[in-house]
Motif scaffolding. Structure first.
Motif, PDB file in Angstrom:
ATOM      1  N   ALA A 178       0.826  -1.205   0.000  1.00 32.04           N
ATOM      2  CA  ALA A 178       0.000   0.000   0.000  1.00 32.04           C
ATOM      3  C   ALA A 178       0.861   1.256   0.000  1.00 32.04           C
ATOM      4  O   ALA A 178       0.555   2.237  -0.692  1.00 32.04           O
ATOM      5  CB  ALA A 178      -0.932  -0.014   1.201  1.00 32.04           C
ATOM      6  N   PHE A 179       1.946   1.234   0.756  1.00 31.08           N
ATOM      7  CA  PHE A 179       2.831   2.396   0.783  1.00 31.08           C
ATOM      8  C   PHE A 179       3.578   2.552  -0.538  1.00 31.08           C
ATOM      9  O   PHE A 179       3.746   3.653  -1.051  1.00 31.08           O
ATOM     10  CB  PHE A 179       3.837   2.265   1.935  1.00 31.08           C
ATOM     11  N   SER A 180       4.052   1.435  -1.106  1.00 26.96           N
ATOM     12  CA  SER A 180       4.829   1.505  -2.341  1.00 26.96           C
ATOM     13  C   SER A 180       3.989   1.950  -3.531  1.00 26.96           C
ATOM     14  O   SER A 180       4.542   2.416  -4.536  1.00 26.96           O
ATOM     15  CB  SER A 180       5.455   0.141  -2.647  1.00 26.96           C
ATOM     16  N   SER A 181       2.670   1.833  -3.449  1.00 26.66           N
ATOM     17  CA  SER A 181       1.814   2.247  -4.565  1.00 26.66           C
ATOM     18  C   SER A 181       1.666   3.757  -4.656  1.00 26.66           C
ATOM     19  O   SER A 181       1.187   4.269  -5.665  1.00 26.66           O
ATOM     20  CB  SER A 181       0.418   1.615  -4.417  1.00 26.66           C
ATOM     21  N   GLN A 182       2.079   4.487  -3.627  1.00 26.36           N
ATOM     22  CA  GLN A 182       1.949   5.938  -3.624  1.00 26.36           C
ATOM     23  C   GLN A 182       3.233   6.568  -4.174  1.00 26.36           C
ATOM     24  O   GLN A 182       4.329   6.256  -3.724  1.00 26.36           O
ATOM     25  CB  GLN A 182       1.684   6.455  -2.211  1.00 26.36           C
ATOM     26  N   PRO A 183       3.109   7.444  -5.186  1.00 25.72           N
ATOM     27  CA  PRO A 183       4.308   7.972  -5.847  1.00 25.72           C
ATOM     28  C   PRO A 183       5.114   8.960  -5.011  1.00 25.72           C
ATOM     29  O   PRO A 183       6.279   9.202  -5.300  1.00 25.72           O
ATOM     30  CB  PRO A 183       3.731   8.670  -7.095  1.00 25.72           C
ATOM     31  N   ASP A 184       4.518   9.552  -3.981  1.00 27.01           N
ATOM     32  CA  ASP A 184       5.206  10.594  -3.228  1.00 27.01           C
ATOM     33  C   ASP A 184       5.869  10.087  -1.952  1.00 27.01           C
ATOM     34  O   ASP A 184       6.330  10.877  -1.135  1.00 27.01           O
ATOM     35  CB  ASP A 184       4.230  11.716  -2.872  1.00 27.01           C
ATOM     36  N   ILE A 185       5.925   8.784  -1.767  1.00 25.40           N
ATOM     37  CA  ILE A 185       6.564   8.208  -0.579  1.00 25.40           C
ATOM     38  C   ILE A 185       7.981   7.793  -0.948  1.00 25.40           C
ATOM     39  O   ILE A 185       8.178   7.045  -1.903  1.00 25.40           O
ATOM     40  CB  ILE A 185       5.762   7.013  -0.040  1.00 25.40           C
ATOM     41  N   PRO A 186       8.994   8.241  -0.225  1.00 22.75           N
ATOM     42  CA  PRO A 186      10.383   7.924  -0.569  1.00 22.75           C
ATOM     43  C   PRO A 186      10.662   6.419  -0.537  1.00 22.75           C
ATOM     44  O   PRO A 186      10.019   5.660   0.190  1.00 22.75           O
ATOM     45  CB  PRO A 186      11.198   8.666   0.499  1.00 22.75           C
ATOM     46  N   GLU A 187      11.649   6.037  -1.317  1.00 21.99           N
ATOM     47  CA  GLU A 187      11.993   4.620  -1.434  1.00 21.99           C
ATOM     48  C   GLU A 187      12.507   4.051  -0.127  1.00 21.99           C
ATOM     49  O   GLU A 187      12.218   2.902   0.218  1.00 21.99           O
ATOM     50  CB  GLU A 187      13.031   4.444  -2.541  1.00 21.99           C
ATOM     51  N   ASP A 188      13.268   4.852   0.621  1.00 18.70           N
ATOM     52  CA  ASP A 188      13.803   4.345   1.877  1.00 18.70           C
ATOM     53  C   ASP A 188      12.700   4.125   2.907  1.00 18.70           C
ATOM     54  O   ASP A 188      12.781   3.199   3.718  1.00 18.70           O
ATOM     55  CB  ASP A 188      14.863   5.301   2.426  1.00 18.70           C
ATOM     56  N   VAL A 189      11.640   4.953   2.874  1.00 20.68           N
ATOM     57  CA  VAL A 189      10.515   4.750   3.785  1.00 20.68           C
ATOM     58  C   VAL A 189       9.787   3.453   3.448  1.00 20.68           C
ATOM     59  O   VAL A 189       9.412   2.677   4.335  1.00 20.68           O
ATOM     60  CB  VAL A 189       9.555   5.953   3.725  1.00 20.68           C
ATOM     61  N   VAL A 190       9.587   3.203   2.156  1.00 20.30           N
ATOM     62  CA  VAL A 190       8.950   1.948   1.732  1.00 20.30           C
ATOM     63  C   VAL A 190       9.786   0.757   2.168  1.00 20.30           C
ATOM     64  O   VAL A 190       9.254  -0.256   2.642  1.00 20.30           O
ATOM     65  CB  VAL A 190       8.748   1.948   0.202  1.00 20.30           C
ATOM     66  N   ALA A 191      11.112   0.878   2.035  1.00 18.89           N
ATOM     67  CA  ALA A 191      11.988  -0.225   2.448  1.00 18.89           C
ATOM     68  C   ALA A 191      11.897  -0.471   3.949  1.00 18.89           C
ATOM     69  O   ALA A 191      11.885  -1.629   4.401  1.00 18.89           O
ATOM     70  CB  ALA A 191      13.425   0.081   2.049  1.00 18.89           C
ATOM     71  N   LEU A 192      11.830   0.602   4.738  1.00 11.67           N
ATOM     72  CA  LEU A 192      11.714   0.438   6.177  1.00 11.67           C
ATOM     73  C   LEU A 192      10.384  -0.211   6.550  1.00 11.67           C
ATOM     74  O   LEU A 192      10.341  -1.109   7.413  1.00 11.67           O
ATOM     75  CB  LEU A 192      11.840   1.793   6.867  1.00 11.67           C
ATOM     76  N   VAL A 193       9.302   0.219   5.915  1.00 11.20           N
ATOM     77  CA  VAL A 193       8.002  -0.383   6.200  1.00 11.20           C
ATOM     78  C   VAL A 193       7.998  -1.856   5.802  1.00 11.20           C
ATOM     79  O   VAL A 193       7.464  -2.714   6.522  1.00 11.20           O
ATOM     80  CB  VAL A 193       6.891   0.399   5.470  1.00 11.20           C
ATOM     81  N   THR A 194       8.599  -2.165   4.663  1.00 11.85           N
ATOM     82  CA  THR A 194       8.663  -3.559   4.213  1.00 11.85           C
ATOM     83  C   THR A 194       9.434  -4.420   5.191  1.00 11.85           C
ATOM     84  O   THR A 194       9.000  -5.526   5.560  1.00 11.85           O
ATOM     85  CB  THR A 194       9.315  -3.625   2.822  1.00 11.85           C
ATOM     86  N   SER A 195      10.606  -3.919   5.627  1.00 13.68           N
ATOM     87  CA  SER A 195      11.416  -4.695   6.564  1.00 13.68           C
ATOM     88  C   SER A 195      10.724  -4.841   7.907  1.00 13.68           C
ATOM     89  O   SER A 195      10.783  -5.896   8.551  1.00 13.68           O
ATOM     90  CB  SER A 195      12.783  -4.031   6.741  1.00 13.68           C
ATOM     91  N   GLY A 196      10.048  -3.778   8.369  1.00 12.92           N
ATOM     92  CA  GLY A 196       9.342  -3.864   9.643  1.00 12.92           C
ATOM     93  C   GLY A 196       8.174  -4.829   9.590  1.00 12.92           C
ATOM     94  O   GLY A 196       7.919  -5.568  10.553  1.00 12.92           O
TER      95      GLY A 196
END
Length: 301
Positions: free
Chosen positions: A17-35
């Motif tokens: 859900a986070f990665s589908s949003q274009p304005d969310i930084p890649e590192d934030v998506v990676a942190l959410v994925t890892s968490g």
């Protein structure tokens, strides 16, 4: 937020859900994925919220500190306009009728007043259009990266940017490693937290050295992006197999040092701008008084 909530309700993972949003930084998506994959999503979200809240607090402090200098600059511009539009036109005929040359300050303010009178609307339109273009282009990632590269070469701003980059990099690395992300992948993702391309290039160069078999702390030392105090903590964490915790501590230290630097810079900003504008106003007053005295000399002659 509504889009993310709708996708999670439909059964998609939080990371998707986070990665589908274009304005969310890649590192934030990676942190959410890892968490999410490690079951520590609450810790990741709490750290991200703390980071964004700290950035918002810094922006508010900088904005508040710039209010008074901005007011002084507006008053200075108003004083110049008042002199150029009303005082100088009343003084120029005196020198012309006496056959004496006008002082330099009168000529300068007179030319400035003529420009404002003839092209004031055009100047305001150009400034408004320039501000609008800057606002539009500032939303583009490429333009922001170029601006960050330019800011990274400025004397005072570069030190603050290096501190901010170190803090974000260390905290991101600590979270990624604690969530089980491999070292090379974590370094690649954490390098995206750097705003300037020059800083990102140094972090990626450190990743290449780690891939070649060099220790993590040694690769960071070779990048010349971290002070010895931080490197000693990172080396201790790597040798004691406690790298995530030590990097988190080093990141907290960096954030604290950066906050002190920002507070110190903002403390000196207001008096520095006040003294500078005071010197300009004083020079202007002395020039105007000299001009008025010269009128008395003309009258005596």
């Amino acid at each position: 937020i509504n889009a993310i909530h709708a996708q999670i309700t439909e059964g998609r993972s939080v990371a998707d859900a986070f990665s589908s949003q274009p304005d969310i930084p890649e590192d934030v998506v990676a942190l959410v994925t890892s968490g999410e994959s490690s079951g520590r999503l609450d810790v990741v979200v709490a750290e991200l919220a703390k980071s964004y809240a700290l950035n918002a607090q810094r922006r508010a402090e900088i904005t508040e500190a710039l209010l008074y200098p901005s007011f002084l600059i507006v008053v200075m511009i108003g004083a110049l306009l008042l002199l150029a539009m009303y005082l100088v036109p009343a003084l120029e005929p005196i020198f012309e009728n006496a056959g004496a040359p006008s002082p330099f300050i009168v000529k300068t303010l007179g030319a400035f007043g003529e420009i404002v009178s003839n092209y004031g609307f055009l100047i305001l339109a150009c400034l408004g259009g320039l501000a609008l273009l800057m606002l539009v282009f500032s939303r583009r990632a490429g333009v922001r990266a170029r601006f960050a590269d330019f800011a990274a070469r400025l004397p005072v701003v570069s030190a603050l940017m290096r501190g901010a980059t170190r803090g974000r990099y260390l905290n991101t690395m600590a979270l990624l490693l604690s969530n089980g992300v491999p070292m090379l992948d974590a370094m690649n993702l954490a390098s995206n937290t750097a705003a300037a391309n020059s800083h990102r290039a140094r972090l990626l160069a450190a990743r290449q050295r780690v891939a070649a078999g060099e220790p993590f702390w040694s690769s960071l030392k070779a990048s010349d992006a971290f002070p010895e105090s931080m490197l000693s903590l990172i080396r201790l964490g790597e040798e004691s197999n406690n790298l995530g915790a030590m990097m988190s501590r080093a990141g907290s230290m960096t954030q604290a040092q950066m906050q002190k630097s920002i507070s110190r810079a903002l403390t000196f900003l207001t008096p520095a701008v006040t003294i500078f504008l005071g010197a300009l106003v004083g020079s202007l007053v002395i020039s105007v008084m000299t001009t008025l005295l010269s009128i008395n000399e003309i009258a005596i002659r």
